[in-house]
Write a protein that holds these residues in place. Structure first.
Motif, short mmCIF file in Angstrom:
data_model
loop_
_atom_site.label_atom_id
_atom_site.label_comp_id
_atom_site.label_asym_id
_atom_site.label_seq_id
_atom_site.Cartn_x
_atom_site.Cartn_y
_atom_site.Cartn_z
N TYR A 2 26.78 1.37 9.39
CA TYR A 2 25.87 0.35 9.94
C TYR A 2 26.65 -1.04 9.99
N GLN A 42 32.83 -3.33 5.91
CA GLN A 42 34.04 -2.31 5.60
C GLN A 42 34.87 -3.25 6.99
N ASN A 91 25.10 -0.44 1.98
CA ASN A 91 25.27 -0.98 3.21
C ASN A 91 25.94 -2.28 2.91
N LEU A 92 27.29 -2.21 3.04
CA LEU A 92 28.13 -3.59 2.97
C LEU A 92 29.20 -3.60 4.13
N ASP A 101 30.46 2.66 6.70
CA ASP A 101 29.17 3.13 6.09
C ASP A 101 27.99 3.45 7.04
CA LIG Z 1 27.66 -1.75 6.95
#
Ligand SMILES: [Ca+2]
Ligand SMILES: *[C@@H]1O[C@H](CO)[C@@H](O)[C@H](O)[C@H]1NC(C)=O
Ligand SMILES: [Ca+2]
Length: 379
Positions: free
Chosen positions: A283, A270, A267-268, A281
């Motif tokens: 979230y 984008q 979870n990064l 992703d």
């Molecule tokens: Ca995310």
């Protein structure tokens, strides 16, 4: 520097002197270090373009370590389903499950640092005894068990405020805030923000967020939780060894390719920080603690989701001497945190790598910082 300190003195009351003893402006914020660096300077100084390993790694082989077919499993859509089915199993546990991390030797740090000024290098041989580690970040549910059992009051609650990323705040809360962090205007000190109210007084962790990582916990809070659970915080060496999941000299817990077969493994962020999160992703903020594939040791979200406190004091100077169970410097002003968060994007926060690191004062708390515990034997 004076400007930063003056600004912080103005915006935070109790924590000021601690935040201001630090020597670099980007350290004095007490929250996400990477967000303080100007975008232009960061992209030219972080060394992102000098990484050479991506080219030489067999991606197909690496992703098969994790799962047979990641391409269908970790899309935005299936992440939602995936996490639905996982929330039930943990309802009755008051402590998170742990996995065995076998003892061994590994190469800590890197000689190709993504962000050299963070002290990611030099690479060094480190021996570790076996230990057990929480399979995932401490969740709100588990933290609530601790609070219920002990009546503990977190530092953010005692100070009355905590740092929240502007992008997750309601208009109403934003309209009441008159200060921001000078060089990182997206970090706002929000009165009433704490682990129960991650985006301030009008937010909560009920229902759907109980299985998300607990946030707004200081280093002291994390230590208190782990002791209660008969555990402790990991050393930085233990954390990094665990992050690598048995792989050697790789960037991420699953290999060197950020998105094997085009799929998201963490979870990064984008999109374009801080204005646009494409949510590719699945979230915008945190995800459940068991979302995305586990690494080779069965550990979830070691990189991304929430930053994680370690027990080490911060330094950027490391010896290349071989070490056994290193525990960091004997003293310091900041504690090491690892793994990056849902706010990290390569353009300004290339810190979602196992060797990457950052720091905060032990009383700092923020909307992207959590922890997990370890213990020598299973408690
Ligand atoms: Ca995310
Ligand atoms: C903690 O206590 C509250 C209030 O009694 C209760 O609703 C909640 O379920 C408890 N949480 C845990 C994890 O035991
Ligand atoms: Ca994490």
């Amino acid at each position: 520097m004076l400007f930063y300190c003056a600004f912080l003195l103005f915006s935070l009351n109790v924590k000021d002197d601690v935040l201001c003893v630090q020597s670099k402006p980007e350290l004095s914020v007490g929250t996400e270090h990477e967000t303080i660096v100007p975008l232009a300077a960061e992209s030219s100084s972080c060394g992102c373009h000098n990484l050479k390993r991506e080219a030489v790694v067999d991606i197909e082989k690496e992703s098969s370590i994790i799962t047979e077919n990641p391409s269908v499993k970790y899309s935005k859509k299936s992440n939602e389903r995936h996490t639905d089915t996982q929330t039930n199993g943990e309802e009755t546990d008051t402590r998170s499950q742990m996995v065995l991390i076998p003892g061994g030797v590994f190469l800590m740090g890197t000689d190709s640092p993504g962000i050299p000024q963070d002290g990611e290098g030099p690479q060094r041989r480190v021996h570790l005894d076996h230990f057990y580690m929480d399979a995932h970040e401490v969740s709100n549910r588990h933290f609530q068990s601790f609070i219920n059992a002990t009546g503990y009051i977190t530092e953010a609650e005692r100070f009355g405020d905590s740092f929240v990323f502007e992008g997750v705040l309601s208009e109403e809360v934003k309209s009441q805030i008159s200060q921001a962090v000078a060089a990182a205007p997206w970090w706002l000190p929000v009165r009433g923000a704490d682990w129960r109210h991650p985006e301030g007084p009008d937010s909560s962790i009920t229902d759907s967020r109980l299985d998300h990582p607990v946030l707004h916990v200081s280093w002291q809070d994390a230590v208190a939780y782990c002791s209660w659970a008969h555990k402790r915080l990991p050393t930085e060496a233990e954390w990094e060894y665990a992050c690598r999941g048995g792989l050697q000299e790789r960037l991420y817990p699953w290999g060197n390719k950020l998105k094997p077969k085009g799929q998201n493994y963490a979870n990064l962020w984008q999109g374009k920080f801080p204005t646009h999160n494409s949510e590719e992703d699945g979230y915008t903020k945190t995800s459940p603690v068991k979302s995305f594939p586990a690494n080779g040791y069965g550990l979830y979200n070691m990189v991304g989701n929430a930053w994680e406190w370690t027990s080490d004091w911060w330094t950027v100077h490391h010896t290349t001497d071989e070490r056994h169970n290193p525990a960091g410097p004997p003293s310091g002003t900041d504690r090491v945190k690892k793994g990056g968060s849902y706010m990290c994007h390569k353009s300004y926060c290339y810190r979602y790598r196992c060797a990457a690191r950052s720091q905060n004062t032990p009383d700092s708390s923020a909307s992207n910082l959590g922890f997990r515990c370890v213990s020598q034997e299973q408690p």
